[in-house]
Design an enzyme around this catalytic site. Structure first.
Site, short mmCIF file in Angstrom:
data_model
loop_
_atom_site.label_atom_id
_atom_site.label_comp_id
_atom_site.label_asym_id
_atom_site.label_seq_id
_atom_site.Cartn_x
_atom_site.Cartn_y
_atom_site.Cartn_z
N ASN A 253 -3.76 -15.46 -2.29
CA ASN A 253 -2.60 -14.59 -1.64
C ASN A 253 -2.89 -13.26 -1.64
O ASN A 253 -3.16 -12.90 -2.85
CB ASN A 253 -1.40 -15.25 -2.38
N HIS B 140 -1.35 -14.05 6.24
CA HIS B 140 -2.12 -13.08 5.47
C HIS B 140 -3.04 -12.30 6.27
O HIS B 140 -4.27 -12.56 6.29
CB HIS B 140 -3.23 -13.91 4.40
N MET C 179 4.03 -14.95 -4.69
CA MET C 179 3.03 -15.64 -5.49
C MET C 179 1.85 -14.46 -5.81
O MET C 179 1.38 -13.75 -4.75
CB MET C 179 2.11 -16.58 -4.69
N GLY D 33 0.71 -1.25 0.06
CA GLY D 33 -0.02 0.04 -0.09
C GLY D 33 0.86 1.28 -0.01
O GLY D 33 0.66 2.23 -0.56
N GLU E 123 -2.22 -23.32 -1.91
CA GLU E 123 -0.88 -23.17 -2.21
C GLU E 123 -0.14 -24.70 -1.79
O GLU E 123 0.04 -25.05 -0.91
CB GLU E 123 -0.15 -22.00 -1.82
P1 FAD Z 1 3.25 -4.93 4.55
O1 FAD Z 1 3.57 -5.17 3.54
O2 FAD Z 1 3.17 -5.39 5.61
O3 FAD Z 1 3.71 -3.43 4.78
C1 FAD Z 1 3.68 -2.89 6.14
C2 FAD Z 1 4.91 -2.09 6.35
O4 FAD Z 1 4.91 -0.94 7.59
C3 FAD Z 1 6.07 -2.98 7.12
O5 FAD Z 1 7.29 -2.65 6.21
C4 FAD Z 1 6.14 -2.57 8.45
O6 FAD Z 1 7.43 -2.86 8.86
C5 FAD Z 1 5.94 -1.18 8.27
N1 FAD Z 1 5.41 -0.81 9.82
C6 FAD Z 1 4.45 -1.05 10.41
N2 FAD Z 1 3.86 -0.43 11.51
C7 FAD Z 1 4.91 0.69 11.35
C8 FAD Z 1 4.92 1.70 12.17
N3 FAD Z 1 4.33 2.01 13.40
N4 FAD Z 1 6.13 2.65 11.92
C9 FAD Z 1 6.86 2.60 10.79
N5 FAD Z 1 6.42 1.50 9.95
C10 FAD Z 1 5.68 0.63 10.45
N6 FAD Z 1 1.27 -12.67 -0.23
C11 FAD Z 1 0.98 -12.74 -1.51
O7 FAD Z 1 -0.04 -12.37 -2.15
N7 FAD Z 1 1.79 -14.06 -2.08
C12 FAD Z 1 2.84 -14.63 -1.41
O8 FAD Z 1 3.18 -15.39 -1.78
C13 FAD Z 1 2.67 -14.41 0.03
N8 FAD Z 1 3.75 -14.94 0.79
C14 FAD Z 1 3.75 -14.59 1.95
C15 FAD Z 1 4.93 -15.29 2.86
C16 FAD Z 1 5.33 -14.91 3.93
C17 FAD Z 1 6.26 -15.47 5.09
C18 FAD Z 1 4.53 -13.66 4.72
C19 FAD Z 1 4.78 -13.13 6.17
C20 FAD Z 1 3.66 -13.07 3.97
C21 FAD Z 1 3.18 -13.59 2.61
N9 FAD Z 1 2.25 -12.90 1.76
C22 FAD Z 1 2.02 -13.10 0.53
C23 FAD Z 1 1.47 -11.76 2.51
C24 FAD Z 1 1.86 -10.40 1.87
O9 FAD Z 1 3.28 -10.24 1.79
C25 FAD Z 1 1.23 -9.53 2.63
O10 FAD Z 1 -0.13 -9.45 2.34
C26 FAD Z 1 1.64 -7.87 2.19
O11 FAD Z 1 2.80 -7.86 2.45
C27 FAD Z 1 0.96 -6.81 2.98
O12 FAD Z 1 0.90 -5.64 2.18
P2 FAD Z 1 0.67 -4.29 3.31
O13 FAD Z 1 0.97 -3.05 2.31
O14 FAD Z 1 -0.66 -4.11 3.72
O15 FAD Z 1 1.81 -4.25 4.37
#
Ligand code: FAD
Length: 499
Positions: free
Chosen positions: A478, A440, A116, A16, A355
Site C-alpha cells: 500500500n 493505488h 495501512m 505529498g 491485504e
Molecule cells: P492524494 O492523497 O490523492 O491527494 C491529492 C489531493 O489533490 C486530493 O485531495 C485531491 O482532491 C487534490 N486535487 C487533485 N486535483 C486537484 C486540482 N486540480 N486542484 C486542486 N486540488 C486537486 N494507501 C495506503 O498506503 N494504505 C491504505 O490502507 C490505503 N487504502 C486506500 C483505500 C482507498 C479507498 C483509497 C481510495 C486509497 C487507499 N490508499 C491506501 C491509497 C492512498 O490513499 C493514496 O496512495 C494516497 O492518498 C496518494 O497520495 P498523494 O499525495 O499522491 O495524493
C-alpha cells in the site's frame, strides 16, 4: 484571493502536499494550499462529518447521482443507490479501462483510505527507484514518515481475541494451512481507540462500518497530523473547494495559477488567478499528471519533457473474495481497518502481497475479501484529447491479466486446501475478479525521468512534483508511506538547495 502573490503554492492536500506544506512552513515560508475537495470539519444533520458504508448519502461520492461501491454487487445484483450530487469525499474517476478511487477533501486520500502504513520491501524499492539512495530512505525518511503520520502497531494479543478481527484470523489460518506467510500491518488508525470501541466505551468508527467515506473518530488522517502541524506554525493557508485548472509562467516572474471556485454541486462560482514564486504539484498521480499533460498540450508549459504523462500503473491491484463454509464464520462485526496481509512477494513466479480486507456489512456473510497487490508489469500513459479537451488514460482492463494470474495462484491453492470457492457475485454477475478498479494510482510523472532526482521540473525553475505520480506504477505494498517518505526526502533537498 484573486490577484494575490504568494511565495509557495501547493496544489492538493494529500500526502505529498501535506509533507511539503509542513516542511516549507517550518522553514519560515508562508504556504498556500489549494484543494478541490471540501474541508471536512462540519457535521451533517446526523451530527457526523462523514457517513458510513452501510448508509451512503451525498457525502459519500464526488459529484455522482449514484454510489459506485468498489464491491458494487451482491448475488449478482447491483446494490448501488441514488444519492444527491455533491462534492463528496470519495471520487471514483472513470477512465476507458479503469475506475480510479481517490480521496477528495483537505487530507486527500488519508480521509478515505484503510490507513495501512506499510514500508515497501527494501530490495523492491531499490528496483523501482534505482536513482534514490536506499540507505537514507530506510535510515531516515521512512522512519520520519512513520513518525509524522502517527503510525501505530496493533496489540497482537488483543487481535487474537477481538471479535472485530475474526475475519482476519480466519483468512490467516487458512493462508497458513496452504503454506503462506502472513504479516501484521501497521496503521494510522489509533488501535488504542479501536480497543475501546470493541469494549463499547467510546463512539464507534472503524467498528461502525466507517472507512471509505471517511472516519468520524480514531483515524489519524493528514488533517490531524502533518496539516495540523503545518497550521500550528501560523504560516499555512488552505483554500478548499478550488480546482486548479492552469499553471503557466507569469510575466512578473514565478507562475500564474488559475483556479475555479466551486460550490457543493460542482458548479463554478468564481475564477481566480494568483501568482506564486514556486508551485508544488501534489494533486495525486492522476491529478498532477492530468494537469501537466494538459498544460504541455495547451502550450502553457510547452517545454515539459515527453516523459510527463508516462509510466502510470495501478500497483498491480486486483480484488477477489472467497465464500466460506457455514461453520467458518467471519463475524458480524468487522473492523474497517485491515490489520493483516498475506505476504507471498518472494515468489518470483508471481509476487503477491494481499491485504485481508474487511467486508463490514454489519451481518454475518461468510465472505473473505482480499485486495491483492501484484507485480503487474503493464503501464499506461495520459494523453490530451484535443476533441474533448480532457486527459485520457490509455489503460485497458485486459492489462490487469498478470495481476489476476498472480492472485489466482495464491487463492486457487487456498480454495483447494479449504474446499472453498470464489464468490462470483460481488464484482458483477458471474465475475470473480475486481479487475477494473484501483485504490493505488501511481506514476505519470516519474522521478528522475519526468523530473530530476528530487521532483524538480527542470525546464521550469520553481515547479516541483511531490506526490504519487513520482512512483513508477508499483511499490509492492500500500503506497502512502512510500509517497510520504519520498516527499520528505525531496523537500529536504529542495529546501537546502533551492530556497
Ligand atoms: P492524494 O492523497 O490523492 O491527494 C491529492 C489531493 O489533490 C486530493 O485531495 C485531491 O482532491 C487534490 N486535487 C487533485 N486535483 C486537484 C486540482 N486540480 N486542484 C486542486 N486540488 C486537486 N494507501 C495506503 O498506503 N494504505 C491504505 O490502507 C490505503 N487504502 C486506500 C483505500 C482507498 C479507498 C483509497 C481510495 C486509497 C487507499 N490508499 C491506501 C491509497 C492512498 O490513499 C493514496 O496512495 C494516497 O492518498 C496518494 O497520495 P498523494 O499525495 O499522491 O495524493
Amino acid at each position: 484571493s484573486d490577484g494575490d502573490h504568494v511565495p509557495a503554492l501547493v496544489i492538493g492536500t494529500g500526502y505529498g502536499g501535506a509533507v511539503t506544506a509542513l516542511r516549507l512552513t517550518q522553514a519560515g515560508i508562508a504556504t498556500a494550499m489549494v484543494e478541490m475537495g471540501m474541508a471536512w470539519t462540519t457535521a451533517g444533520s446526523d451530527g457526523k462529518v462523514f457517513c458510513d458504508m452501510l448508509n451512503p448519502d451525498q457525502r459519500s461520492y464526488w459529484l455522482r447521482t449514484t454510489t459506485d461501491q468498489p464491491v458494487g454487487y451482491f448475488l449478482g445484483i447491483n446494490v448501488n443507490k441514488s444519492i444527491t450530487r455533491y462534492t463528496g469525499v470519495l471520487d471514483s474517476e472513470k477512465f476507458a479501462g479503469i475506475r480510479v478511487y481517490q480521496g477528495r477533501g483537505v487530507g486527500g486520500g488519508s480521509l478515505v483510505n484503510g490507513g495501512m502504513a506499510v514500508v515497501p520491501k527494501r530490495d523492491y524499492f531499490a528496483q523501482i527507484l534505482p536513482s534514490v539512495d536506499v540507505a537514507s530512505m530506510y535510515d531516515t525518511y521512512f522512519p520520519r514518515a512513520n513518525a509524522g503520520l502517527g503510525v501505530n502497531a496493533i496489540d497482537t494479543a488483543w487481535f487474537e481475541t477481538a471479535d472485530c478481527y475474526r475475519f482476519a484470523r480466519v483468512s490467516r489460518d487458512q493462508a497458513k494451512a496452504s503454506g503462506y506467510t502472513t504479516t501484521f500491518l501497521n496503521n494510522v488508525y489509533d488501535f488504542g481507540y479501536m480497543k475501546q470501541e470493541q469494549a463499547s466505551t467510546v463512539p464507534r468508527s472503524a467498528l461502525a462500518s466507517e472507512v471509505i467515506y471517511g472516519n468520524n473518530y480514531g483515524k489519524r488522517s493528514l488533517d490531524k497530523t502533518y496539516l495540523a502541524a503545518a497550521a500550528a506554525t501560523g504560516r499555512l493557508s488552505i483554500t478548499a473547494q478550488h480546482v486548479v485548472t492552469a499553471v503557466t509562467p507569469a510575466a512578473a516572474g514565478g507562475y500564474s495559477v488559475t483556479m475555479n471556485q466551486i460550490d457543493t454541486s460542482g458548479a463554478t462560482v468564481a475564477t481566480k488567478t494568483v501568482r506564486a514564486d514556486r508551485v508544488f504539484f501534489a494533486a495525486g498521480s492522476v491529478g498532477t499528471s492530468k494537469l501537466l499533460v494538459a498544460m504541455r498540450a495547451q502550450g502553457k508549459l510547452p517545454d515539459l519533457p515527453a516523459a510527463v504523462g508516462q509510466g502510470w500503473g495501478n500497483n498491480g491491484n486486483v480484488m477477489v473474495a472467497r465464500a466460506q463454509h457455514i461453520w467458518n464464520t467471519t463475524g458480524a462485526l468487522e473492523s474497517g481497518m485491515p490489520a493483516m496481509g498475506i505476504d507471498n512477494w518472494a515468489d518470483t513466479a508471481g509476487p503477491v502481497f494481499a491485504e485481508i480486507a474487511p467486508f463490514p456489512a454489519g451481518t454475518e456473510l461468510w465472505i473473505s475479501l482480499y485486495l491483492a497487490i501484484t507485480k503487474n508489469p503493464n503501464r499506461a500513459a495520459f494523453t490530451f484529447n484535443t476533441s474533448t479537451g480532457a486527459v485520457d488514460l490509455s489503460w485497458r482492463t485486459a492489462q490487469n491479466q498478470p495481476a489476476i494470474d498472480a492472485a489466482k495462484r495464491v487463492f486457487d491453492k487456498i480454495n483447494s486446501a479449504q474446499a472453498t470457492v470464489y464468490r462470483s457475485d460481488l464484482f458483477g454477475s458471474n465475475k470473480v475478479w475486481g479487475d477494473d478498479l484501483t485504490y493505488h494510482p501511481l506514476g505519470g510523472c516519474i522521478l528522475n525521468q519526468a523530473t530530476d532526482n528530487y521532483g524538480r521540473l527542470t525546464g521550469y525553475p520553481g515547479l516541483y512534483v511531490m506526490d504519487g505520480s513520482l512512483i513508477p506504477g508499483s511499490t509492492g505494498v500500500n503506497p502512502f508511506v512510500t509517497i510520504t517518505a519520498l516527499a520528505e526526502r525531496n523537500i529536504e533537498k529542495i529546501l537546502a538547495t533551492d530556497i
